[in-house]
Design an enzyme around this catalytic site. Structure first.
Site, PDB file in Angstrom:
ATOM      1  N   ARG A   1       0.796  -1.230   0.000  1.00 33.28           N
ATOM      2  CA  ARG A   1       0.000   0.000   0.000  1.00 33.28           C
ATOM      3  C   ARG A   1       0.825   1.274   0.000  1.00 33.28           C
ATOM      4  O   ARG A   1       0.597   2.190  -0.785  1.00 33.28           O
ATOM      5  CB  ARG A   1      -0.918   0.073   1.235  1.00 33.28           C
ATOM      6  CG  ARG A   1      -2.242  -0.612   1.092  1.00 33.28           C
ATOM      7  CD  ARG A   1      -2.611  -1.221   2.406  1.00 33.28           C
ATOM      8  NE  ARG A   1      -1.630  -2.235   2.708  1.00 33.28           N
ATOM      9  CZ  ARG A   1      -1.695  -3.488   2.239  1.00 33.28           C
ATOM     10  NH1 ARG A   1      -2.707  -3.850   1.527  1.00 33.28           N
ATOM     11  NH2 ARG A   1      -0.746  -4.381   2.502  1.00 33.28           N
ATOM     12  N   THR A   2       1.782   1.372   0.930  1.00 35.80           N
ATOM     13  CA  THR A   2       2.447   2.664   1.123  1.00 35.80           C
ATOM     14  C   THR A   2       3.265   3.031  -0.117  1.00 35.80           C
ATOM     15  O   THR A   2       3.154   4.144  -0.639  1.00 35.80           O
ATOM     16  CB  THR A   2       3.341   2.623   2.379  1.00 35.80           C
ATOM     17  OG1 THR A   2       2.566   2.099   3.449  1.00 35.80           O
ATOM     18  CG2 THR A   2       3.838   4.004   2.738  1.00 35.80           C
TER      19      THR A   2
ATOM     20  N   LYS B   1      25.566  -3.518  -0.468  1.00 39.44           N
ATOM     21  CA  LYS B   1      27.043  -3.488  -0.517  1.00 39.44           C
ATOM     22  C   LYS B   1      27.611  -2.776   0.700  1.00 39.44           C
ATOM     23  O   LYS B   1      28.819  -2.580   0.793  1.00 39.44           O
ATOM     24  CB  LYS B   1      27.501  -2.754  -1.785  1.00 39.44           C
ATOM     25  CG  LYS B   1      26.994  -3.333  -3.075  1.00 39.44           C
ATOM     26  CD  LYS B   1      27.371  -2.413  -4.238  1.00 39.44           C
ATOM     27  CE  LYS B   1      26.545  -2.707  -5.467  1.00 39.44           C
ATOM     28  NZ  LYS B   1      26.585  -1.585  -6.407  1.00 39.44           N
TER      29      LYS B   1
ATOM     30  N   ARG C   1      10.980   3.939   3.644  1.00 35.53           N
ATOM     31  CA  ARG C   1      10.611   2.944   4.670  1.00 35.53           C
ATOM     32  C   ARG C   1      11.872   2.185   5.051  1.00 35.53           C
ATOM     33  O   ARG C   1      12.677   1.839   4.180  1.00 35.53           O
ATOM     34  CB  ARG C   1       9.557   1.970   4.153  1.00 35.53           C
ATOM     35  CG  ARG C   1       9.376   0.784   5.106  1.00 35.53           C
ATOM     36  CD  ARG C   1       8.170  -0.039   4.790  1.00 35.53           C
ATOM     37  NE  ARG C   1       6.954   0.707   5.047  1.00 35.53           N
ATOM     38  CZ  ARG C   1       5.733   0.161   4.983  1.00 35.53           C
ATOM     39  NH1 ARG C   1       5.590  -1.106   4.661  1.00 35.53           N
ATOM     40  NH2 ARG C   1       4.660   0.888   5.229  1.00 35.53           N
TER      41      ARG C   1
ATOM     42  N   HIS D   1       4.503   5.937  11.591  1.00 38.94           N
ATOM     43  CA  HIS D   1       4.070   5.794  10.196  1.00 38.94           C
ATOM     44  C   HIS D   1       3.102   6.951   9.926  1.00 38.94           C
ATOM     45  O   HIS D   1       1.896   6.755   9.827  1.00 38.94           O
ATOM     46  CB  HIS D   1       3.392   4.433  10.029  1.00 38.94           C
ATOM     47  CG  HIS D   1       3.187   3.977   8.614  1.00 38.94           C
ATOM     48  ND1 HIS D   1       3.365   4.795   7.512  1.00 38.94           N
ATOM     49  CD2 HIS D   1       2.804   2.765   8.113  1.00 38.94           C
ATOM     50  CE1 HIS D   1       3.104   4.108   6.413  1.00 38.94           C
ATOM     51  NE2 HIS D   1       2.767   2.874   6.752  1.00 38.94           N
TER      52      HIS D   1
HETATM   53  N1   CP Z   1      -0.465  -0.091   5.814  1.00 39.64           N
HETATM   54  C1   CP Z   1       0.768  -0.328   5.301  1.00 39.64           C
HETATM   55  O1   CP Z   1       1.767   0.308   5.680  1.00 39.64           O
HETATM   56  O2   CP Z   1       0.785  -1.282   4.334  1.00 39.64           O
HETATM   57  P1   CP Z   1       2.088  -1.737   3.513  1.00 39.64           P
HETATM   58  O3   CP Z   1       3.022  -2.394   4.506  1.00 39.64           O
HETATM   59  O4   CP Z   1       1.580  -2.673   2.465  1.00 39.64           O
HETATM   60  O5   CP Z   1       2.711  -0.499   2.942  1.00 39.64           O
END
Ligand code: CP
Length: 306
Positions: free
Chosen positions: A51-52, A80, A101, A129
């Site tokens: 999603r993100t 590396k 991320r 998040h």
């Molecule tokens: N909700 C969420 O962060 O989903 P993903 O891990 O798929 O990005």
């Protein structure tokens, strides 16, 4: 605001402003379709995501911009031994904004210190998040018509669930919020959030291990996955993973206007027979994630629309 690392980087007014922009985008899609023409978003994902990452990329494309990046550490020079600082310093020569991320708490903050362009935290370990929180707030606002005066239950992995930590931090600044923390003992909300967020802001909260007992009191139920990737012991994960399974039968005692949220991905914690229930909001929530991510992209790039 130069980067968005923690939801607390935003004032309540700034959050409300971002949600208003997201709602305007939903209502007036064509107005925003070319507004980021010539701009590039880099998505640096050192940890898996559906999603993100894809909603960030779809958001930038719908704004008329372009995207580049990687979806796993193994396909980048991190494999590396390159540091987050060096990676970010280099990528900020290629892109106008970065979404990152990382499995390590604080990595996007480090990135923001070395980047010459804005950095958005797209999830760092069990910490924060912020754009998921904007997604959750937009979903609650569109369902309830407000971000105050409701009871929300957080159920599942409250220890490692970064989306829970971020959303509790955000909601603690709105009025009349009652919080019900539903988890097994082993997955309780960390003390630092209870002390520094809930107690400090005089937020009314209770802790329980029984979803059934508290379900009738809830206006919003925020289900979460047990975060397998954060466990040190596979055995412990297997023992706890099915602590809560929401089924259609259990919802008989819930309010008619309950809103069921989940940041997704789900594993077993919401039975698929709940998906058709009008109270299930989690797929709509995922859609909202695309629209709401356009708002911080625009704000951080200092692009305004008349
Ligand atoms: N909700 C969420 O962060 O989903 P993903 O891990 O798929 O990005």
């Amino acid at each position: 605001m130069r980067s968005l690392i923690n939801i607390l980087d935003l004032t309540v007014e700034e959050i409300d402003e971002l949600l208003a922009v997201a709602e305007d985008i939903i209502a007036n899609r064509s107005k925003y379709s070319e507004i980021c023409h010539g701009k590039k978003l880099a998505t640096l994902f050192f940890e898996p995501s559906t999603r993100t990452r894809l909603s960030f990329e779809a958001a930038m494309m719908e704004l008329g911009g372009n995207v580049l990046g990687f979806s796993e550490a193994q396909s980048s020079s991190a494999s590396k031994g390159e540091t987050v600082a060096d990676t970010t310093r280099v990528v900020s020569c290629y892109a106008d904004i970065i979404a990152m991320r990382h499995p390590k708490e604080g990595a996007p903050l480090v990135a923001s210190m070395y980047s010459s362009v804005p950095v958005i935290n797209a999830g760092d370990g069990g910490h924060n998040h912020p754009t998921q929180t904007l997604t959750d707030l937009l979903t609650i606002k569109r369902k309830k018509g407000k971000l105050s005066d409701f009871t929300i239950g957080f159920c599942g992995d409250l220890k490692f669930g970064r989306t829970v930590h971020s959303l509790i931090q955000a909601l603690s600044r709105y009025t009349g919020i009652k919080i019900v923390l539903i988890s097994p003992d082993e997955l309780k909300l960390p003390s630092y959030i209870k002390n520094d967020v809930l107690k400090k802001n005089n937020i009314e909260y209770v802790q329980t291990d029984s979803l059934e007992k508290v379900l009738p009191d809830l206006d919003v139920l925020y289900m979460t996955r047990v975060q397998k990737e954060r466990f040190l012991s596979e055995e412990e994960y297997i023992r706890l993973r099915d602590s809560y399974i929401l089924t259609k039968a259990k919802l008989k005692n819930a309010k008619e206007d309950l809103s069921i949220l989940h940041p997704l991905p789900r594993v077993n914690e919401i039975s698929t027979d709940v998906d058709e229930d009008s109270r299930a909001c989690y797929f709509e929530q995922a859609l909202n994630g695309k629209f709401v991510r356009m708002a911080p992209i625009l704000k951080l790039l200092e692009i305004t629309v008349d």
